[in-house]
Design an enzyme around this catalytic site. Structure first.
Site, PDB file in Angstrom:
ATOM      1  CG  ASN A   1      -4.808  10.941  -6.149  1.00 38.80           C
ATOM      2  OD1 ASN A   1      -4.140  11.128  -7.161  1.00 38.80           O
ATOM      3  ND2 ASN A   1      -5.326   9.769  -5.855  1.00 38.80           N
TER       4      ASN A   1
ATOM      5  CD  GLU B   1      -4.589   4.055  -1.749  1.00 42.60           C
ATOM      6  OE1 GLU B   1      -4.847   4.503  -0.618  1.00 42.60           O
ATOM      7  OE2 GLU B   1      -5.405   4.082  -2.691  1.00 42.60           O
TER       8      GLU B   1
ATOM      9  CG  ASP C   1      -1.975   1.081   1.143  1.00 38.36           C
ATOM     10  OD1 ASP C   1      -3.017   0.816   0.519  1.00 38.36           O
ATOM     11  OD2 ASP C   1      -1.765   2.186   1.686  1.00 38.36           O
TER      12      ASP C   1
ATOM     13  CG  ASP D   1      -3.304   8.677 -12.910  1.00 39.12           C
ATOM     14  OD1 ASP D   1      -3.828   8.106 -11.929  1.00 39.12           O
ATOM     15  OD2 ASP D   1      -3.959   9.183 -13.843  1.00 39.12           O
TER      16      ASP D   1
ATOM     17  CG  HIS E   1      -6.994  12.749  -9.493  1.00 41.30           C
ATOM     18  ND1 HIS E   1      -7.204  11.667  -8.671  1.00 41.30           N
ATOM     19  CD2 HIS E   1      -7.879  13.695  -9.096  1.00 41.30           C
ATOM     20  CE1 HIS E   1      -8.188  11.930  -7.814  1.00 41.30           C
ATOM     21  NE2 HIS E   1      -8.614  13.156  -8.063  1.00 41.30           N
TER      22      HIS E   1
END
Length: 300
Positions: free
Chosen positions: A184, A219, A176, A193, A189
Site C-alpha cells: 500500500n 488484509e 493474513d 486492492d 492503494h
C-alpha cells in the site's frame, strides 16, 4: 381461531408447471424480515426445505423467549405457494393478529411468534429484490464480494450449535497477507486492492462446497471449514498458501508477488464460545507470522 382457505386462487400467483423447479434460476428467494423483536431487521431466506421457528437451539431460526415453544411453527413451500403451520405450540402462531393452524402466506403478511413479528415478502415482490440487495450489503465485503466479519461470526455461531447437537467437527483458518503495508505504502492503494481481490478470487476457486471464505478486516481473511478435522484443514491451507506464493498480480505493468500466513484451530469440547476458537486460530496465525511467514500453523 381461523384457518385461511388455501384453495382460493390469487390471480397474481405464478403458476408452476408440474415437474418444473420451484425456484427458477436467478430468482430472488422469498424471505421473512423481523419487524419487531430482538433481531430487528434480520432477513431470513426461505428455502424449499422449509424453516422451523422455535426456542430450541436446533430450530432454523431461534427465538430464546419462554413464550415460544421449542418447535413453534414451520414455514414451507409447495406448489400453491408458501405456508405457515403451527406445530402445536403452547401460545399459538398468529397471522395478521389472527390465530392460525395452517395457512398460505401472501406478500406483506405478518407472522407473530411470541414477541417477534415477521413480515413475509414473496419471491415475486419487488421488495424481495430490495431486501436481497440490502442483505448482500450487510453480509458481504464490498471490495472482494466475500462474506464479511459479521456474517462469518453468525455462521460460526450456527456451526458451533450444530457441533454441540450432533458432535460434528469443524475447523477455522485465519489468513493474513504478509508485508501488506509496504504494498500500500510503496506501490499504492490500487495495488493493495488488486492484491486483496486476487486473494479473494483464489480462495473462491480453492475452497470446497460448504466452506465459508470471508474477509474479516484489512488484509485479514478467514475460512470456516465444516466437517473438517485439523489435518484436512492443514492440507487445504497448504494448497492455498502454495498457490498464492506461485501467483502474481499485475498492476499498471508491474508484477506483484505476495505470500500469506495461515493459522488454524479445530473446535473441541473444551471450548465454550466462538471467542475460544477465534482466539486459538489467531494464536496460530501469530505463530506463523513470528516463525517467518509464508507458512501454516495448526493447533487444537
Amino acid at each position: 381461531m381461523t384457518r385461511r382457505d388455501t384453495s382460493r386462487e390469487n390471480s397474481t400467483t405464478k403458476q408452476i408447471p408440474i415437474g418444473a423447479p420451484l425456484v427458477a434460476p436467478g430468482e430472488v428467494s422469498a424471505c421473512l424480515v423481523v419487524i419487531r423483536g430482538e433481531r430487528l431487521g434480520t432477513r431470513v431466506e426461505l428455502k424449499d426445505s422449509g424453516l422451523v421457528i422455535g426456542r430450541a437451539p436446533e430450530a432454523d431460526f431461534q427465538i430464546p423467549e419462554r413464550s415460544v415453544s421449542r418447535a413453534h411453527c414451520r414455514i414451507f413451500r409447495d406448489r400453491d405457494g408458501y405456508h405457515v403451520k403451527d406445530l402445536d405450540s403452547t401460545n399459538h402462531t398468529y397471522l395478521n393478529d389472527q390465530r392460525v393452524i395452517e395457512t398460505i402466506l401472501r406478500d406483506g403478511d405478518h407472522v407473530s411468534v411470541g414477541q417477534t413479528i415477521f413480515k413475509f415478502i414473496s419471491h415475486t415482490s419487488i421488495e424481495a429484490r430490495y431486501h436481497e440487495e440490502l442483505y448482500q450489503l450487510a453480509t458481504h465485503d464490498t471490495l472482494t464480494k466475500l462474506n464479511n466479519r459479521r456474517q462469518l461470526l453468525e455462521l460460526l455461531d450456527k456451526e458451533i450449535q450444530r457441533s454441540l447437537r450432533n458432535q460434528r467437527i469443524f475447523s477455522l483458518a485465519f489468513i493474513d497477507i504478509d508485508h501488506f503495508k509496504p504494498i500500500n505504502d510503496e506501490i499504492g492503494h490500487l495495488a493493495g486492492d488488486q492484491v486483496l481481490k486476487a486473494l479473494a478470487d483464489l480462495l473462491r476457486e480453492r475452497v470446497r462446497n460448504g466452506d465459508v471464505p470471508a474477509r474479516i478486516g484489512g488484509e485479514e481473511f478467514a475460512i470456516l471449514l465444516p466437517e473438517t478435522d485439523l489435518e484436512r484443514a492443514r492440507m487445504l491451507a497448504e494448497e492455498i498458501r502454495s498457490a498464492v506464493a506461485l501467483s502474481a498480480v499485475q498492476v499498471a505493468g508491474r508484477k506483484i508477488n505476495f505470500t500469506i500466513s495461515i493459522g488454524i484451530s479445530q473446535w473441541n469440547p473444551s471450548m465454550k464460545a466462538p471467542a475460544d476458537i477465534l482466539a486459538f486460530a489467531d494464536e496460530q496465525l501469530y505463530r506463523a507470522k513470528s516463525e517467518g511467514r509464508n507458512r501454516v500453523c495448526t493447533g487444537l
